[in-house]
Design a protein around this motif. Structure first.
Motif, PDB file in Angstrom:
ATOM      1  N   VAL A  25       8.980  -7.238  -5.731  1.00  9.67           N
ATOM      2  CA  VAL A  25       7.238  -6.258  -5.079  1.00  9.67           C
ATOM      3  C   VAL A  25       6.142  -7.356  -5.353  1.00  9.67           C
ATOM      4  O   VAL A  25       6.846  -7.457  -6.672  1.00  9.67           O
ATOM      5  N   MET A  36       0.773  -5.830  -0.292  1.00 10.32           N
ATOM      6  CA  MET A  36       1.891  -5.185  -1.079  1.00 10.32           C
ATOM      7  C   MET A  36       2.665  -6.108  -0.590  1.00 10.32           C
ATOM      8  O   MET A  36       2.989  -5.740   0.738  1.00 10.32           O
ATOM      9  N   SER A  37       4.005  -6.813  -0.678  1.00  6.17           N
ATOM     10  CA  SER A  37       4.737  -7.131   0.132  1.00  6.17           C
ATOM     11  C   SER A  37       6.283  -6.391  -0.733  1.00  6.17           C
ATOM     12  O   SER A  37       5.944  -6.369  -2.064  1.00  6.17           O
ATOM     13  N   VAL A  38       7.136  -5.818   0.081  1.00  6.39           N
ATOM     14  CA  VAL A  38       8.940  -5.325  -0.443  1.00  6.39           C
ATOM     15  C   VAL A  38       9.645  -5.956   0.035  1.00  6.39           C
ATOM     16  O   VAL A  38       9.841  -6.157   1.569  1.00  6.39           O
TER      17      VAL A  38
END
Length: 167
Positions: A25, A36-38
């Protein structure tokens, strides 16, 4: 970075979840423009009483937009996947597909009390304003049982728009 962590949420009924979580994350941007990147995988998991082999996810959130680049559930040789974009408060563009997936997962949907077994293929889309999207889909279930009635094959196509559902 999450490395092979056990995850368990036993308090959020009916969405109880658990599994082995591995992934990343990333928080991006500054205070006024956070994103945000997941990217990750949950293995040997369970959600709302339904056990699955694995879930992979790749997505992002920035400026009120959720991007689902890849969300795939794999179980017993079948797959259920979603891709698309949800602009919170505005529009949705989402594609959902399934191939040879166990129909029992439909029982994990809160409010669904119709017992269905078998394997299913699905092609569905949702497009338009969040509050009133146009949804269309086709479902094919093979070698199943619906409320104690056995069948070899069942096909259903449906659409929903402006509060009207057509089957």
């Amino acid at each position: 970075r999450l490395a092979d962590s056990d995850y368990s949420d036993t308090k959020s009924a009916p969405y109880r979840a658990r599994g082995k979580l591995e992934g990343r994350v990333r928080i991006l941007g500054n205070q006024k423009d956070l994103g945000m990147s997941v990217e990750g995988k949950i293995s040997d998991g369970q959600f709302a009483g339904y056990a699955f082999d694995s879930v992979t996810i790749k997505g992002a959130f920035k400026k009120g937009i959720i991007q689902v680049q890849d969300l795939a559930i794999r179980d017993e040789g079948g797959s259920l996947a979603a891709k698309g974009e949800i602009n919170l408060g505005e529009n949705i563009t989402l594609d959902i597909t399934a191939k040879n997936f166990p129909a029992e997962i439909l029982g994990a949907i809160p409010g669904n009390e119709i017992p269905l077994t078998g394997r299913f293929d699905l092609n569905a889309t949702a497009r338009g304003p969040i509050r009133s999207p146009v949804a269309e889909g086709s479902l094919r279930v093979t070698k199943g049982d619906l409320a104690a009635i056995q069948f070899d094959e069942m096909e259903v196509s449906a659409s929903a728009s402006e509060g009207k559902v057509t089957i």
